[in-house]
Structures are given as C-alpha cells and as structure tokens.
Design a protein around this motif. Structure first.
Motif, PDB file in Angstrom:
ATOM      1  N   ILE A   1      -6.225 -54.044 -13.283  1.00  0.00           N
ATOM      2  CA  ILE A   1      -5.595 -53.897 -11.701  1.00  0.00           C
ATOM      3  C   ILE A   1      -5.689 -55.195 -11.112  1.00  0.00           C
ATOM      4  O   ILE A   1      -6.338 -56.183 -11.556  1.00  0.00           O
ATOM      5  CB  ILE A   1      -6.270 -52.965 -11.114  1.00  0.00           C
ATOM      6  N   ASP A   2      -4.649 -55.359 -10.435  1.00  0.00           N
ATOM      7  CA  ASP A   2      -4.668 -56.384  -9.340  1.00  0.00           C
ATOM      8  C   ASP A   2      -5.869 -56.511  -8.827  1.00  0.00           C
ATOM      9  O   ASP A   2      -6.328 -55.404  -8.131  1.00  0.00           O
ATOM     10  CB  ASP A   2      -3.515 -56.475  -8.495  1.00  0.00           C
ATOM     11  N   VAL A   3      -6.259 -57.785  -7.991  1.00  0.00           N
ATOM     12  CA  VAL A   3      -7.456 -57.879  -7.220  1.00  0.00           C
ATOM     13  C   VAL A   3      -7.076 -58.631  -6.050  1.00  0.00           C
ATOM     14  O   VAL A   3      -6.719 -59.882  -5.955  1.00  0.00           O
ATOM     15  CB  VAL A   3      -8.866 -58.573  -7.909  1.00  0.00           C
TER      16      VAL A   3
ATOM     17  N   ASN B   1     -15.997 -72.368  -9.657  1.00  0.00           N
ATOM     18  CA  ASN B   1     -16.690 -72.881 -10.922  1.00  0.00           C
ATOM     19  C   ASN B   1     -15.780 -73.232 -11.987  1.00  0.00           C
ATOM     20  O   ASN B   1     -16.129 -73.860 -12.825  1.00  0.00           O
ATOM     21  CB  ASN B   1     -17.732 -71.906 -11.136  1.00  0.00           C
ATOM     22  N   THR B   2     -14.472 -72.829 -11.881  1.00  0.00           N
ATOM     23  CA  THR B   2     -13.372 -72.940 -12.974  1.00  0.00           C
ATOM     24  C   THR B   2     -12.260 -73.178 -12.307  1.00  0.00           C
ATOM     25  O   THR B   2     -11.881 -72.476 -11.271  1.00  0.00           O
ATOM     26  CB  THR B   2     -13.502 -72.115 -14.164  1.00  0.00           C
ATOM     27  N   LYS B   3     -11.450 -74.165 -12.762  1.00  0.00           N
ATOM     28  CA  LYS B   3     -10.007 -74.130 -12.300  1.00  0.00           C
ATOM     29  C   LYS B   3      -8.983 -73.266 -13.265  1.00  0.00           C
ATOM     30  O   LYS B   3      -7.863 -73.499 -12.966  1.00  0.00           O
ATOM     31  CB  LYS B   3      -9.706 -75.562 -12.209  1.00  0.00           C
ATOM     32  N   SER B   4      -9.403 -73.042 -14.312  1.00  0.00           N
ATOM     33  CA  SER B   4      -8.733 -72.412 -15.398  1.00  0.00           C
ATOM     34  C   SER B   4      -8.192 -71.057 -15.003  1.00  0.00           C
ATOM     35  O   SER B   4      -8.858 -70.269 -14.445  1.00  0.00           O
ATOM     36  CB  SER B   4      -9.381 -72.569 -16.631  1.00  0.00           C
TER      37      SER B   4
ATOM     38  N   THR C   1      -7.369 -63.765 -18.620  1.00  0.00           N
ATOM     39  CA  THR C   1      -6.022 -64.395 -18.031  1.00  0.00           C
ATOM     40  C   THR C   1      -5.810 -63.725 -16.895  1.00  0.00           C
ATOM     41  O   THR C   1      -5.869 -62.610 -16.599  1.00  0.00           O
ATOM     42  CB  THR C   1      -5.088 -64.667 -19.051  1.00  0.00           C
ATOM     43  N   PHE C   2      -4.949 -64.571 -15.961  1.00  0.00           N
ATOM     44  CA  PHE C   2      -4.607 -64.089 -14.616  1.00  0.00           C
ATOM     45  C   PHE C   2      -3.775 -65.183 -13.935  1.00  0.00           C
ATOM     46  O   PHE C   2      -3.460 -66.247 -14.365  1.00  0.00           O
ATOM     47  CB  PHE C   2      -5.695 -63.814 -13.867  1.00  0.00           C
ATOM     48  N   THR C   3      -3.100 -64.831 -12.737  1.00  0.00           N
ATOM     49  CA  THR C   3      -2.066 -65.501 -11.967  1.00  0.00           C
ATOM     50  C   THR C   3      -2.607 -65.210 -10.614  1.00  0.00           C
ATOM     51  O   THR C   3      -2.904 -64.360  -9.995  1.00  0.00           O
ATOM     52  CB  THR C   3      -0.611 -65.035 -12.069  1.00  0.00           C
ATOM     53  N   LEU C   4      -2.744 -66.560  -9.865  1.00  0.00           N
ATOM     54  CA  LEU C   4      -3.243 -66.282  -8.472  1.00  0.00           C
ATOM     55  C   LEU C   4      -2.060 -66.594  -7.547  1.00  0.00           C
ATOM     56  O   LEU C   4      -1.193 -67.632  -7.887  1.00  0.00           O
ATOM     57  CB  LEU C   4      -4.286 -67.390  -8.111  1.00  0.00           C
ATOM     58  N   GLU C   5      -1.587 -65.455  -7.012  1.00  0.00           N
ATOM     59  CA  GLU C   5      -0.534 -65.549  -6.182  1.00  0.00           C
ATOM     60  C   GLU C   5      -0.753 -64.951  -4.773  1.00  0.00           C
ATOM     61  O   GLU C   5      -1.348 -63.851  -4.482  1.00  0.00           O
ATOM     62  CB  GLU C   5       0.630 -64.358  -6.545  1.00  0.00           C
TER      63      GLU C   5
ATOM     64  N   TYR D   1      -5.202 -61.882  -7.336  1.00  0.00           N
ATOM     65  CA  TYR D   1      -5.191 -62.003  -8.583  1.00  0.00           C
ATOM     66  C   TYR D   1      -4.356 -61.028  -9.181  1.00  0.00           C
ATOM     67  O   TYR D   1      -4.460 -59.943  -9.070  1.00  0.00           O
ATOM     68  CB  TYR D   1      -6.576 -62.155  -9.161  1.00  0.00           C
ATOM     69  N   THR D   2      -3.182 -61.555  -9.920  1.00  0.00           N
ATOM     70  CA  THR D   2      -2.134 -60.610 -10.646  1.00  0.00           C
ATOM     71  C   THR D   2      -2.144 -60.711 -11.991  1.00  0.00           C
ATOM     72  O   THR D   2      -2.560 -61.920 -12.484  1.00  0.00           O
ATOM     73  CB  THR D   2      -0.742 -60.649  -9.865  1.00  0.00           C
ATOM     74  N   ASN D   3      -1.579 -59.826 -12.765  1.00  0.00           N
ATOM     75  CA  ASN D   3      -1.182 -60.050 -14.222  1.00  0.00           C
ATOM     76  C   ASN D   3      -2.473 -60.452 -14.666  1.00  0.00           C
ATOM     77  O   ASN D   3      -2.566 -61.333 -15.623  1.00  0.00           O
ATOM     78  CB  ASN D   3      -0.331 -61.099 -14.421  1.00  0.00           C
TER      79      ASN D   3
END
Length: 262
Positions: free
Chosen positions: A122-124, A217-220, A235-239, A243-245
C-alpha cells in the motif's frame, strides 16, 4: 471441520517467515475455528508456522488472501505471506507471471519470476517521527527503532515491553534496526499475534526501508534489508511527501505439501 478429517495443505516460506497455505476456493475451511488454526500453526502438535493463509475466490481480482496469525486470529496484511500466496497461486495455475489479488488492506499487484516475487504494498502517506522511534502503517502497524546492539538485543523481551507498554492490547509490530551501509540495513522484528521474534516480516521490512529514507539514513529508492531469514529489497517512489509504488521483492518457496488429520 469434522474430527479426523484429512486436510490438504502446502507449507511455504519467504526469508524464513513460514506459512500454512490452504486452497479454500470451495469454501470448506472453518474460518472462525480459532482452535483449529492455532493447532495447525503449532510447531509441536501441528504443522508449524508463523501464520495460516487461505486462498479464496474473489469477484474483483484473481483471488482473495485471508491471513491468520499463529494465535488463531485473523490479522492485518502480511507482506511475506502475500509473496507466498502469489507463488501458491502460480503453482495452482490460477495466474501466470502477473496478478492482482485482494487482501484485507485492498488490492495488490504482483509479479513472479521463478522463485522471486515482487509485491506491490500500500501507499504510505504518513510516517510519525518520535524522539527515539518511528511509527507507520504498511498494511500492518509498525514501530521502527534504531539500536546499536542488534545482534545481542533481547528482541522478545524488549519487543513485548514496547508492544504492550506503548501500544496496548491492540499492539504493534516492533522492528529494531542497525545500518550496514548507505543502502542496507539489518533488522530484527517482534510480531504481534506471534508474540515473539520471527525470522522475517514483510510489512516490517517495508516499514524500515521507508522510515530510514524518511529519516535521511538513506537517499536510495532501492533499499536492501537483511533479516535473520535472508535478504529482501524494497523499492518505492517519493511523490508529494508520500511513498507510492512501494514494492517488496524476494524469494518465496514451497517447502512441502502434505495432509494432516484435524
């Protein structure tokens, strides 16, 4: 179920998080029988598992996932269980390489390639930062806390203390974390419902990856998590601060198939 009836089951594991899976498309299983579910998950008198999962027919997706903790009670989303049920659906020829299935927290997209399952979580939209920890919901509630003594930490005792002391009877899963490098973290998890440490927790792995990114703590956007049962990747996308996908990626394998009298 009638006494001494034979039950066909499949045992799966994902990074050591193990589950009894049952094909319940004919709706024969006694879903409210807490005693039966607890018995099947018992490691001495039953099959032995962290949880039990029913695969059922669904009107809006390929199949439905119903998840129970080893205490016999239906619970919230289980990420490793979600990966295992995708592998199970592939074994039953319900799906090919891609699927959409229904769980307690909504629809999940997934893909399977060999033994590796990529499961969309789920998206967070919210991660609550506290002085010493983070709290977020990745399909199940998770407390994330950075520690310096992960290898020697008494996870059962400390996890139970936080699970009941902060979150009460409803509880939360408790994750303890230390950092390996800029993209890798070690974790150990106390799971509510199991009421002890498990070798891996999929929603916990996801929660740790997102919380560590949120805390810089991480940029990845590809985070490696090492559990006691093996390695997973998130893995994720920040939008727009959400946090999506979000995807949980790792192996899910059949351990054995059998029958049990119950």
């Amino acid at each position: 179920m009638n006494l001494q009836q034979k039950l066909l089951f499949y045992k799966y594991q994902g990074t050591g998080n193990d589950f009894v899976l049952i094909d319940n498309r004919n709706d024969f299983f006694s879903k409210n029988d807490t005693r039966l579910i607890k018995f099947l998950c018992d490691r001495r008198f039953g099959i032995g598992a962290d949880g039990l999962i029913l695969l059922e027919n669904d009107k809006v997706s390929d199949f439905k996932m119903i998840y129970y903790n080893s205490d016999g009670n239906q619970s919230t989303m289980c990420g490793n269980g979600g990966r295992c049920i995708v592998a199970f659906a592939k074994l039953l020829d319900i799906i090919d390489s891609k699927t959409v299935f229904s769980a307690i927290d909504g629809l999940h997209h997934a893909a399977i390639n060999g033994s590796v399952v990529s499961l969309q979580m789920i998206d967070v939209h919210e991660i609550n930062s506290r002085r010493k920890h983070f709290f977020l919901n990745t399909g199940s509630p998770h407390h994330v806390q950075i520690v310096s003594n992960l290898d020697t930490l008494a996870v059962h005792q400390e996890g139970a203390k936080i699970r009941y002391g902060i979150y009460g009877e409803e509880g939360s899963n408790i994750n303890f974390v230390d950092q390996v490098d800029s993209e890798t973290f070690n974790i150990r998890t106390y799971e509510r419902g199991v009421e002890g440490e498990t070798l891996s927790c999929g929603t916990g792995v996801t929660a740790v990856a997102l919380a560590m990114h949120k805390n810089n703590n991480t940029k990845s956007d590809k985070v490696n998590i090492v559990t006691r049962g093996g390695k997973l990747q998130v893995t994720f996308t920040l939008e727009n601060n959400s946090y999506t996908n979000v995807r949980l990626i790792g192996e899910a394998t059949l351990v054995f198939k059998g029958e049990i009298r119950c």
